[in-house]
Design an enzyme around this catalytic site. Structure first.
Site, mmCIF file in Angstrom:
data_model
loop_
_atom_site.group_PDB
_atom_site.id
_atom_site.type_symbol
_atom_site.label_atom_id
_atom_site.label_comp_id
_atom_site.label_asym_id
_atom_site.label_seq_id
_atom_site.Cartn_x
_atom_site.Cartn_y
_atom_site.Cartn_z
ATOM 1 C CD GLU A 15 -2.943 -1.122 2.319
ATOM 2 O OE1 GLU A 15 -2.784 -0.289 3.224
ATOM 3 O OE2 GLU A 15 -3.872 -1.938 2.292
ATOM 4 C CD GLU A 36 -4.593 -7.889 1.690
ATOM 5 O OE1 GLU A 36 -5.478 -7.169 2.178
ATOM 6 O OE2 GLU A 36 -3.384 -7.631 1.788
HETATM 7 C C1 XIL Z 1 -6.247 -6.258 8.388
HETATM 8 C C2 XIL Z 1 -6.547 -7.427 9.313
HETATM 9 O O1 XIL Z 1 -7.410 -8.334 8.667
HETATM 10 C C3 XIL Z 1 -7.185 -6.924 10.584
HETATM 11 O O2 XIL Z 1 -7.367 -7.976 11.509
HETATM 12 C C4 XIL Z 1 -6.300 -5.850 11.205
HETATM 13 O O3 XIL Z 1 -6.928 -5.313 12.348
HETATM 14 C C5 XIL Z 1 -6.022 -4.747 10.203
HETATM 15 O O4 XIL Z 1 -5.463 -5.304 9.032
HETATM 16 N N1 XIL Z 1 -4.977 -4.698 3.687
HETATM 17 C C6 XIL Z 1 -3.953 -5.472 4.176
HETATM 18 C C7 XIL Z 1 -4.162 -6.315 5.365
HETATM 19 O O5 XIL Z 1 -2.887 -5.544 3.538
HETATM 20 O O6 XIL Z 1 -2.988 -6.494 6.121
HETATM 21 C C8 XIL Z 1 -5.280 -5.781 6.236
HETATM 22 O O7 XIL Z 1 -5.527 -6.725 7.268
HETATM 23 C C9 XIL Z 1 -6.517 -5.529 5.408
HETATM 24 C C10 XIL Z 1 -6.232 -4.496 4.344
#
Ligand code: XIL
Length: 391
Positions: free
Chosen positions: A173, A285
């Protein structure tokens, strides 16, 4: 057959979760297949294995500690990503004091169950340890020290799991949600260390584990923003990095979709464009959220969303399947009950492929069907591999 049942009932039904009915639940059990990649199994992992794809999920400790979750995890998925356990804030909550327990448990689980691991993530602006961000804020950690702490962090973590991580999300990101997009100058790392820190992170990770596939990971980089501005910026940057010899091997599109925006039309083309640079690609994701009645029940408030949700999941998988260089498709959690969505997007949920009672949803069956058709239908999917891992 099951899909037809759902469509027939869903068309006029108020409550969309027809698959949670006892008869359906019993039938659904037959879809929970043994872990072996045996021909003929209709688990997601086995269907995907037939077409050179790894099918994955993010994992949180609950998944390992709850037998029913662990069974689904082992049966259905062939690659796992720690949801939080490998983030810097998790592994080094106090400077110099490491807690590898959750990460170690996940890697061990994966190895016991013939799963590969996607490491996530080494360089991100979120979930950093407090001692680090506070130190930078109050000036006790200088920019130079920050870069060397990052180097140390990357070497420590990547070396610990050397040879056991298939893909690492090295950097996560960094691009602006804007048109035009570009690397965010206000990002914690960029503001403190400059843009070169991203390339350095890849170089350090490569030195620490030369066999791991190193990924740049971000959201909305396959047309989800409607303008393709972010994809264009990431594409241009990747090209530049590769021309400079930076060891980047893959690009991950997170794939957090939302039914209110519809499905992006150029996902396959954008993924292919990255692949044409010589990169592997992955959906890292995947989830598709929608508005729901509440965080516990997560019944969509718009009954059409019960069609849009599996549709968008299916389209996303098809976009991935259309690109031979796409080596994995990972869901961000597999059950609505422990998805991150209700906690992060007010009023939303229903984002995964299993409902709050750990029963497969229509999206699950759609993905099964897509994978099977990719192996048996026309056109067949060709290509895909583990990128040489372990060879
Ligand atoms: C999220 C997790 O799922 C949560 O449990 C945590 O509180 C915050 O992060 N993009 C990403 C992930 O790259 O690491 C994130 O994961 C969701 C968005």
């Amino acid at each position: 057959m099951r899909r037809r049942t759902f469509l027939a009932m869903g068309a006029g039904a108020v409550a969309p979760l027809v698959l949670t009915a006892p008869a359906d639940a019993a039938a659904a059990q037959s879809h929970t297949t043994p872990a072996a990649d045996s021909a003929g199994s209709d688990s997601l992992r086995d269907l995907a294995a037939r077409i050179g794809l790894r099918f994955g999920t993010a994992v949180i400790p609950t998944d390992l500690d709850t037998p029913s979750y662990a069974a689904v995890l082992a049966d259905q998925f062939s690659v796992v990503t720690p949801g939080n356990a490998m983030k810097w804030g998790s592994v080094e909550p106090t400077q110099g004091q490491f807690d590898w327990s959750d990460a170690d448990a996940l890697v061990a689980f994966a190895e016991r169950n013939g799963q590969l691991v996607r490491g996530h993530t080494l360089l991100w602006h979120n979930q950093l340890p407090d001692w680090l961000t506070t130190g930078v804020q109050n000036g006790t950690i200088s920019a130079g020290e920050l870069a060397s702490l990052l180097k140390q962090h990357i070497f420590t973590e990547v070396t610990r799991y050397r040879g056991r991580i298939w893909q690492w999300d090295v950097a996560n990101e960094f691009f602006l949600d804007a048109n035009p997009s570009g690397i965010d100058p206000n990002n914690f790392w960029i503001a403190n260390c400059g843009t070169e820190i991203i390339a350095d992170a890849f170089r350090w990770a490569h030195e620490a584990d030369p066999h791991a596939l190193l990924f740049f990971n971000d959201y909305n980089i396959a047309g989800e923003d409607g303008t393709n501005a972010k994809s264009d910026a990431v594409y241009a940057w990747l090209r530049q990095m590769l021309a400079q010899g930076v060891p980047i091997h893959g690009v991950g599109d997170q794939g957090h979709l939302d039914t209110q925006y519809g499905f992006p039309t150029q996902m396959a083309a954008d993924l292919q464009r990255y692949a044409d640079l010589g990169l592997k690609v992955a959906i890292t994701e995947a989830d598709v959220r929608t508005f729901v009645d509440g965080p516990t029940t997560q019944v969509p408030t718009d009954h059409l969303a019960t069609f849009a949700q599996p549709y968008e999941f299916s389209q996303m998988l098809k976009a991935a399947l259309a690109v031979p260089e796409c080596i994995s498709f990972t869901c961000w959690g597999f059950c609505d009950a422990d998805s991150w969505i209700p906690g992060f997007f007010t009023g939303q949920g229903y984002g995964t492929i299993y409902d709050v009672n750990l029963q497969p949803k229509p999206a699950f069956y759609d993905l099964q069907q897509d994978l099977r058709l990719a192996a048996e239908g026309a056109p067949h999917r060709v290509g895909g591999s583990n990128g040489g891992f372990g060879s």
